[in-house]
Design a protein around this motif. Structure first.
Motif, short mmCIF file in Angstrom:
data_model
loop_
_atom_site.label_atom_id
_atom_site.label_comp_id
_atom_site.label_asym_id
_atom_site.label_seq_id
_atom_site.Cartn_x
_atom_site.Cartn_y
_atom_site.Cartn_z
N GLY A 1 4.09 10.35 -17.40
CA GLY A 1 5.01 9.95 -16.33
C GLY A 1 5.18 11.04 -15.28
N LEU A 2 5.28 12.27 -15.73
CA LEU A 2 5.40 13.39 -14.80
C LEU A 2 4.14 13.54 -13.95
CD1 LEU A 2 7.48 15.58 -14.16
CD2 LEU A 2 6.41 17.00 -15.91
N ASN A 3 2.99 13.47 -14.60
CA ASN A 3 1.73 13.55 -13.86
C ASN A 3 1.56 12.36 -12.91
OD1 ASN A 3 0.78 16.00 -14.88
ND2 ASN A 3 -0.15 15.02 -16.65
N THR A 4 2.00 11.19 -13.34
CA THR A 4 1.90 10.00 -12.49
C THR A 4 2.80 10.14 -11.26
OG1 THR A 4 1.35 8.58 -14.35
CG2 THR A 4 2.26 7.50 -12.41
N ALA A 5 4.02 10.59 -11.46
CA ALA A 5 4.95 10.77 -10.33
C ALA A 5 4.39 11.77 -9.32
CB ALA A 5 6.31 11.21 -10.83
N LEU A 6 3.86 12.87 -9.81
CA LEU A 6 3.27 13.87 -8.91
C LEU A 6 2.03 13.31 -8.22
CD1 LEU A 6 3.64 17.09 -11.09
CD2 LEU A 6 4.92 16.50 -9.02
N SER A 7 1.22 12.56 -8.95
CA SER A 7 0.01 11.96 -8.37
C SER A 7 0.36 10.96 -7.28
CB SER A 7 -0.82 11.27 -9.45
OG SER A 7 -1.28 12.19 -10.39
N LEU A 8 1.37 10.13 -7.53
CA LEU A 8 1.78 9.15 -6.52
C LEU A 8 2.36 9.85 -5.29
CD1 LEU A 8 3.35 6.38 -8.78
CD2 LEU A 8 1.09 6.39 -7.69
N GLY A 9 3.09 10.92 -5.52
CA GLY A 9 3.59 11.71 -4.39
C GLY A 9 2.46 12.33 -3.59
N LEU A 10 1.45 12.81 -4.28
CA LEU A 10 0.29 13.38 -3.60
C LEU A 10 -0.47 12.32 -2.82
CD1 LEU A 10 -1.58 15.82 -3.14
CD2 LEU A 10 -2.71 15.25 -5.29
N ILE A 11 -0.63 11.16 -3.41
CA ILE A 11 -1.31 10.06 -2.71
C ILE A 11 -0.54 9.66 -1.46
CG2 ILE A 11 -1.90 7.61 -2.89
CD1 ILE A 11 -2.70 8.18 -5.82
N PHE A 12 0.79 9.56 -1.58
CA PHE A 12 1.59 9.21 -0.41
C PHE A 12 1.51 10.29 0.66
CE2 PHE A 12 5.48 9.00 2.09
CZ PHE A 12 5.36 7.71 2.58
N SER A 13 1.54 11.55 0.24
CA SER A 13 1.44 12.65 1.21
C SER A 13 0.12 12.64 1.96
CB SER A 13 1.59 14.00 0.50
OG SER A 13 2.86 14.14 -0.04
N LEU A 14 -0.93 12.26 1.28
CA LEU A 14 -2.25 12.25 1.92
C LEU A 14 -2.48 11.03 2.80
CD1 LEU A 14 -4.46 13.51 -1.03
CD2 LEU A 14 -3.90 14.76 1.06
N PHE A 15 -2.04 9.85 2.35
CA PHE A 15 -2.41 8.61 3.03
C PHE A 15 -1.27 7.94 3.79
CE2 PHE A 15 -5.38 9.05 -0.52
CZ PHE A 15 -6.57 9.10 0.20
N LYS A 16 -0.03 8.26 3.48
CA LYS A 16 1.14 7.65 4.15
C LYS A 16 1.07 6.13 4.15
CE LYS A 16 2.93 11.55 5.63
NZ LYS A 16 3.91 12.19 4.82
N ASP A 17 0.70 5.56 3.00
CA ASP A 17 0.54 4.12 2.88
C ASP A 17 1.21 3.66 1.58
OD1 ASP A 17 -0.24 1.47 2.71
OD2 ASP A 17 -2.35 1.87 3.16
N VAL A 18 2.29 2.92 1.71
CA VAL A 18 3.05 2.47 0.55
C VAL A 18 2.24 1.48 -0.29
CG1 VAL A 18 5.16 1.29 -0.19
CG2 VAL A 18 5.23 2.87 1.72
N GLY A 19 1.39 0.69 0.35
CA GLY A 19 0.55 -0.27 -0.37
C GLY A 19 -0.40 0.42 -1.33
N ILE A 20 -0.98 1.52 -0.89
CA ILE A 20 -1.88 2.28 -1.76
C ILE A 20 -1.10 2.88 -2.93
CG2 ILE A 20 -3.25 4.41 -1.86
CD1 ILE A 20 -4.34 3.74 0.89
N VAL A 21 0.10 3.36 -2.66
CA VAL A 21 0.92 3.96 -3.71
C VAL A 21 1.30 2.90 -4.75
CG1 VAL A 21 3.10 5.12 -4.21
CG2 VAL A 21 1.76 5.79 -2.21
N LYS A 22 1.65 1.70 -4.30
CA LYS A 22 1.99 0.62 -5.24
C LYS A 22 0.79 0.24 -6.09
CE LYS A 22 5.65 -1.54 -2.51
NZ LYS A 22 6.03 -2.75 -1.74
N PHE A 23 -0.37 0.13 -5.46
CA PHE A 23 -1.59 -0.20 -6.19
C PHE A 23 -1.92 0.88 -7.21
CE2 PHE A 23 -6.30 -0.22 -6.49
CZ PHE A 23 -6.43 -1.44 -7.13
N ALA A 24 -1.79 2.14 -6.81
CA ALA A 24 -2.05 3.25 -7.73
C ALA A 24 -1.05 3.24 -8.89
CB ALA A 24 -1.99 4.58 -6.99
N ALA A 25 0.20 2.90 -8.62
CA ALA A 25 1.21 2.85 -9.68
C ALA A 25 0.86 1.77 -10.71
CB ALA A 25 2.59 2.58 -9.08
N ILE A 26 0.39 0.63 -10.24
CA ILE A 26 -0.03 -0.43 -11.16
C ILE A 26 -1.22 0.03 -11.99
CG2 ILE A 26 -1.06 -2.75 -11.24
CD1 ILE A 26 0.69 -3.40 -8.75
#
Length: 147
Positions: free
Chosen positions: A67-92
């Motif tokens: 969970g900790l690694n996932t939260a950091l990964s999703l934060g990193l993905i959002f920081s790089l791409f600024k796209d909530v859709g990508i973050v939601k897909f990655a979370a799934i």
């Protein structure tokens, strides 16, 4: 122009912060998480029996670390791409992979025990290390380029 430059500096700082956080998790893994397999896999594990472990405590520790690694990964993905859709897909994807990997981990422990230590090693590695981020960032970048 100054605003755009500042935005990229902030993005770089956030990316750096997430990467440093991954490194800190790795450095302090012995004190942060319950994992009797850490020392087991550092040794010559092919000739050793599996270590004694508490299944519930191990599950909670794996859940917390993933969970900790996932939260950091999703934060990193959002920081790089600024796209909530990508973050939601990655979370799934992260949730799906957690269930699949955890099932594989406990199945390997209970049914194969010492006979398949290498499989156990690699399944556990995907649970405790943020390896999926190394796959997701290039994939999402390529997808962005195709749009």
């Amino acid at each position: 122009m100054l605003k755009r430059l500042l935005t990229h500096k902030l993005r770089f700082i956030f990316v750096l912060l997430f990467v440093v956080s991954f490194v800190l998790i790795r450095i302090y893994e012995d004190s942060l998480f319950y994992d009797p397999f850490l020392n087991y896999f550092k040794s010559d594990f092919n000739d050793l029996p599996l270590p004694v472990y508490d299944s519930v405590r191990l599950f909670i520790s794996l859940l917390f670390r993933y969970g900790l690694n996932t939260a950091l990964s999703l934060g990193l993905i959002f920081s790089l791409f600024k796209d909530v859709g990508i973050v939601k897909f990655a979370a799934i994807l992260y949730a799906f992979f957690f269930v699949a990997l955890l099932f594989s981990f406990y199945t390997t422990i209970y049914f194969y025990a010492e006979h398949n230590n290498l499989l156990l090693f690699y399944v556990r590695r995907f649970l405790i290390q943020p390896l999926f981020i190394l796959l997701f960032i290039p994939a999402f970048y390529y997808q962005k380029l195709q749009k």
